[in-house]
Design an enzyme around this catalytic site. Structure first.
Site, PDB file in Angstrom:
ATOM      1  N   GLY A  15      -7.990  -3.403  -4.517  1.00  0.00           N
ATOM      2  CA  GLY A  15      -8.351  -4.365  -3.477  1.00  0.00           C
ATOM      3  C   GLY A  15      -7.149  -4.827  -2.674  1.00  0.00           C
ATOM      4  CD  GLU A  34       1.400  -4.234  -9.483  1.00  0.00           C
ATOM      5  OE1 GLU A  34       1.382  -4.388 -10.716  1.00  0.00           O
ATOM      6  OE2 GLU A  34       0.421  -4.501  -8.745  1.00  0.00           O
ATOM      7  CD  GLN A  35       1.702  -8.481 -13.898  1.00  0.00           C
ATOM      8  OE1 GLN A  35       2.173  -9.617 -14.028  1.00  0.00           O
ATOM      9  NE2 GLN A  35       0.614  -8.096 -14.530  1.00  0.00           N
ATOM     10  CG  HIS A  47     -18.781   5.797 -10.447  1.00  0.00           C
ATOM     11  ND1 HIS A  47     -19.996   6.444 -10.469  1.00  0.00           N
ATOM     12  CD2 HIS A  47     -18.318   5.845 -11.725  1.00  0.00           C
ATOM     13  CE1 HIS A  47     -20.256   6.859 -11.702  1.00  0.00           C
ATOM     14  NE2 HIS A  47     -19.256   6.499 -12.482  1.00  0.00           N
ATOM     15  NE  ARG A 108      -9.261   1.536 -12.249  1.00  0.00           N
ATOM     16  CZ  ARG A 108      -9.783   0.476 -11.641  1.00  0.00           C
ATOM     17  NH1 ARG A 108      -9.065  -0.205 -10.760  1.00  0.00           N
ATOM     18  NH2 ARG A 108     -10.998   0.085 -11.913  1.00  0.00           N
ATOM     19  CE1 TYR A 215     -15.812   8.480 -13.502  1.00  0.00           C
ATOM     20  CE2 TYR A 215     -17.493   7.375 -14.801  1.00  0.00           C
ATOM     21  CZ  TYR A 215     -16.262   7.358 -14.170  1.00  0.00           C
ATOM     22  OH  TYR A 215     -15.480   6.225 -14.211  1.00  0.00           O
ATOM     23  CB  ALA A 307     -12.842  -0.757  -8.188  1.00  0.00           C
TER      24      ALA A 307
END
Length: 382
Positions: A15, A34-35, A47, A108, A215, A307
């Site tokens: 996101g 970003e950590q 998906h 992902r 999947y 997501a």
């Protein structure tokens, strides 16, 4: 403050990265904090429905995602014991024609890699764990664990279910245990060849109180992934996940179809994850800080849209800021919440209920949605 208005995004997940890419395309100066120390291929399968692929088109990554991921022709729901088909939801070319984009299942990490590449690394700052923030009315000061600071005009909290920015706005509160856990594992496609089972590209196995979603994550079908939902006593661990033996998972899926048993048999590195939730927030923003995704509306993953909702949030927030300009961020935040809360809440409710596509139904209200084609409402619908 700088003469150039600045936006800070805390969290470079799906996101946050979406918001960053689109805001840059709309001409805003964006810094992302970003950590994690660096980008890695973390996570497992995910998906991405046509509703999200249309956003990726705007970001310039749709073709890369389509080329890399698997594009199932159907979402199958099957009874966990008998294998009987409970629903056959058309995807594939039908989704492209009917909903305006492909339905893709992908790792992902691969998806995130495409997003980060679109963002570029010039304004992506790693190893930045937020420990303090302060909105003084004229701007927001962020302080990170490494001792560095940053000041921005507005801050977007895309920092997940344990959001530090949510805590700053609304107070500290531990997420609540749903009483469910999820098993996760990736399986090498090569390991499936010894079986005669079909191993369909996208299938969810169901019984009354549990399920297993399975999947492929690549077009090459060299990686198969499963994630479960199983009732479980209260989570007693301090870690985000724990290892799970095949024996324990066999017990959780005792009596399930032989195809499911085969998947457990060849799965490597099975893990168990707690599923948490939070109560709805009174507002999604306060002052110069606004939240998106799991920071404001976490949900169970049973609909495969969690997501997607964070990505839709990022797109809508970017669209609203483009509409109003940063000088009127308060109006943008109101527009964003008015145009997102109803849909996100509906998806959250259906996902938590775990009924999505269990039986034959029309998924057009989710997949056919185009966030850039929706008229912006300035008032809550009656």
């Amino acid at each position: 403050m700088s003469n150039t208005p600045r936006i800070a995004i805390v969290g470079s997940g799906l996101g946050g990265a979406c918001a960053a890419v689109l805001l840059q395309k709309f001409g805003f100066q964006v810094d992302v904090f970003e950590q994690a120390p660096a980008f890695t291929r973390l996570g497992a399968g995910i998906h991405m429905g046509p509703n999200v692929m249309k956003i990726f088109r705007r970001m310039g990554i749709e073709d890369a995602v389509v080329d890399k991921g698997s594009k199932p022709d159907f979402w199958f729901s099957r009874h966990g014991n008998s294998g009987e088909y409970m629903s056959r939801i058309k995807l594939g070319e039908f989704a492209v024609k009917e909903y305006g984009a492909a339905y893709v299942t992908i790792h992902r990490g691969d998806l995130h890699d495409f997003q980060i590449a679109a963002l570029g690394d010039a304004r992506l700052h790693y190893n930045k764990k937020l420990i303090e923030c302060h909105d003084d009315g004229a701007g927001v000061d962020l302080e990170f664990e490494d001792g560095t600071r940053h000041r921005a005009d507005i801050v977007i909290g895309a920092d997940g279910i344990n959001s530090k920015l949510r805590e700053y706005l609304f107070g500290a509160e531990r997420p609540k245990d749903t009483g469910w856990i999820g098993h996760r594992a990736l399986i090498r496609g090569e390991a499936l060849k010894k079986y005669a089972f079909p191993f369909e590209p996208c299938v969810k196995w169901w019984t009354a109180d549990r399920h297993l979603m399975v999947y492929y994550t690549t077009e090459a079908r060299d990686e198969y992934y499963f994630v479960s939902g199983v009732p479980h006593p209260k989570w007693q661990h301090d870690t985000a996940f724990v290892p799970c033996s095949r024996e324990d998972m066999f017990k959780d899926f005792e009596g399930y179809h032989p195809e499911v048993q085969a998947l457990i048999e060849v799965a490597e590195d099975i893990t168990k994850w707690p599923l948490f939730y939070r109560d709805p927030l009174p507002a999604w923003s306060q002052g110069r800080i606004v939240l998106l995704g799991d920071a404001c509306h976490p949900m169970k993953p049973h609909m495969a849209q969690g997501a997607a909702m964070a990505i839709e949030d990022g797109a809508m927030l970017s669209r609203c800021l483009e509409e109003t300009g940063l000088s009127d961020f308060g109006a943008a935040f109101k527009l964003y919440e008015i145009n997102r809360r109803e849909r996100a809440s509906r998806v959250q409710s259906v996902s938590n209920a775990n009924t999505w596509l269990r039986t034959q139904e029309d998924p057009a209200w989710v997949f056919g949605y185009d966030i850039f084609a929706q008229p912006l409402r300035s008032e809550v619908a009656a």
